[in-house]
Design a protein around this motif. Structure first.
Motif, mmCIF file in Angstrom:
data_model
loop_
_atom_site.group_PDB
_atom_site.id
_atom_site.type_symbol
_atom_site.label_atom_id
_atom_site.label_comp_id
_atom_site.label_asym_id
_atom_site.label_seq_id
_atom_site.Cartn_x
_atom_site.Cartn_y
_atom_site.Cartn_z
ATOM 1 N N ALA A 87 -41.271 -32.306 7.315
ATOM 2 C CA ALA A 87 -40.662 -33.606 7.591
ATOM 3 C C ALA A 87 -39.139 -33.454 7.626
ATOM 4 C CB ALA A 87 -41.067 -34.622 6.533
ATOM 5 N N VAL B 54 -45.041 -40.544 -2.276
ATOM 6 C CA VAL B 54 -45.487 -40.400 -0.894
ATOM 7 C C VAL B 54 -45.826 -38.923 -0.658
ATOM 8 C CG1 VAL B 54 -43.153 -40.044 0.079
ATOM 9 C CG2 VAL B 54 -44.972 -41.016 1.509
ATOM 10 N N HIS B 55 -46.905 -38.666 0.063
ATOM 11 C CA HIS B 55 -47.268 -37.283 0.389
ATOM 12 C C HIS B 55 -46.495 -36.870 1.625
ATOM 13 C CE1 HIS B 55 -50.615 -34.167 1.541
ATOM 14 N NE2 HIS B 55 -49.424 -33.630 1.386
ATOM 15 N N SER B 56 -45.391 -36.182 1.392
ATOM 16 C CA SER B 56 -44.509 -35.785 2.494
ATOM 17 C C SER B 56 -44.925 -34.436 3.048
ATOM 18 C CB SER B 56 -43.061 -35.737 2.021
ATOM 19 O OG SER B 56 -42.927 -34.885 0.906
ATOM 20 N N SER B 57 -44.842 -34.314 4.349
ATOM 21 C CA SER B 57 -45.106 -33.039 5.013
ATOM 22 C C SER B 57 -43.960 -32.087 4.699
ATOM 23 C CB SER B 57 -45.193 -33.250 6.527
ATOM 24 O OG SER B 57 -45.289 -32.004 7.183
ATOM 25 N N GLY C 270 -49.757 -34.266 5.215
ATOM 26 C CA GLY C 270 -48.676 -35.117 4.744
ATOM 27 C C GLY C 270 -48.002 -35.889 5.863
ATOM 28 N N GLU C 271 -47.196 -36.861 5.454
ATOM 29 C CA GLU C 271 -46.488 -37.743 6.378
ATOM 30 C C GLU C 271 -45.200 -37.089 6.837
ATOM 31 O OE1 GLU C 271 -45.869 -40.281 8.871
ATOM 32 O OE2 GLU C 271 -47.484 -40.967 7.539
ATOM 33 N N SER C 272 -44.861 -37.276 8.115
ATOM 34 C CA SER C 272 -43.607 -36.735 8.632
ATOM 35 C C SER C 272 -42.703 -37.812 9.248
ATOM 36 C CB SER C 272 -43.860 -35.622 9.647
ATOM 37 O OG SER C 272 -44.611 -36.100 10.736
ATOM 38 N N ASP C 273 -43.202 -39.023 9.430
ATOM 39 C CA ASP C 273 -42.406 -40.107 9.990
ATOM 40 C C ASP C 273 -41.425 -40.601 8.927
ATOM 41 O OD1 ASP C 273 -42.139 -43.287 10.226
ATOM 42 O OD2 ASP C 273 -42.348 -42.421 12.245
ATOM 43 N N LYS D 193 -41.788 -44.190 7.488
ATOM 44 C CA LYS D 193 -42.938 -44.311 6.590
ATOM 45 C C LYS D 193 -42.679 -43.598 5.266
ATOM 46 C CE LYS D 193 -46.406 -44.770 10.235
ATOM 47 N NZ LYS D 193 -47.538 -44.102 10.916
ATOM 48 N N LEU D 194 -42.010 -42.454 5.331
ATOM 49 C CA LEU D 194 -41.695 -41.717 4.110
ATOM 50 C C LEU D 194 -40.787 -42.534 3.198
ATOM 51 C CD1 LEU D 194 -41.118 -38.172 5.615
ATOM 52 C CD2 LEU D 194 -42.907 -38.806 3.971
ATOM 53 N N HIS E 228 -47.366 -31.465 -2.159
ATOM 54 C CA HIS E 228 -47.707 -32.869 -1.898
ATOM 55 C C HIS E 228 -46.531 -33.831 -2.044
ATOM 56 C CE1 HIS E 228 -51.999 -32.045 -1.661
ATOM 57 N NE2 HIS E 228 -51.838 -31.271 -2.694
#
Length: 138
Positions: free
Chosen positions: A85, A79-82, A3-6, A9-10, A110
């Motif tokens: 995050a 959005v697939h978040s970490s 997943g995304e951590s920025d 971007k999230l 997810h």
């Protein structure tokens, strides 16, 4: 996939999606016989010392005769978040609060899932979309 951590971007990629139907939070004693729950399809459950919280469609809760006091719209952030995050929940909760919108958040592996007052769910989606748009311009 982790997943995304920025945060930028999230926020810019949230893509809030209002799920169909109405949802409610119900509570039952934690020692309830699991067979009594047969036929229920909770969106989420949380076991607390006071009892088992189930997030269900309003239809399922009504059919099972389960009481509730809050009816919500369910928004999924696509959005697939970490899971580690930092800042996403704070950012959207602050924005919703600025518009007088409460939000109950449940993190899935997810995606983040937001439960907001059913009468204001479309407004909450619009607020989140505006936040995402502003985040692409920063």
């Amino acid at each position: 996939m982790s997943g995304e951590s920025d945060l930028r971007k999230l926020l810019s990629g949230m893509r809030p999606e209002l799920n169909d139907g109405l949802y409610v939070f119900c509570t039952i004693p934690g020692d309830t016989d699991p067979e009594a729950l047969a036929g229920l399809t909770p969106v989420a459950s949380v076991l607390e010392p006071e009892g088992l919280t189930l997030v269900l469609s309003q239809e399922d809760a009504d059919e099972a005769g389960l009481p509730y006091t809050y009816t919500a719209g369910w928004i999924t952030l696509r959005v697939h978040s970490s899971l580690d995050a930092v800042g996403l929940t704070a950012a959207f909760a602050t924005e919703l609060a600025a518009h007088g919108l409460s939000c109950n958040v449940i993190a899935g592996y997810h995606h983040d899932h937001l439960f907001v007052d059913a009468a204001r769910a479309a407004e909450a989606v619009a607020v989140l979309e505006a936040l995402a748009d502003r985040s692409t311009q920063d």
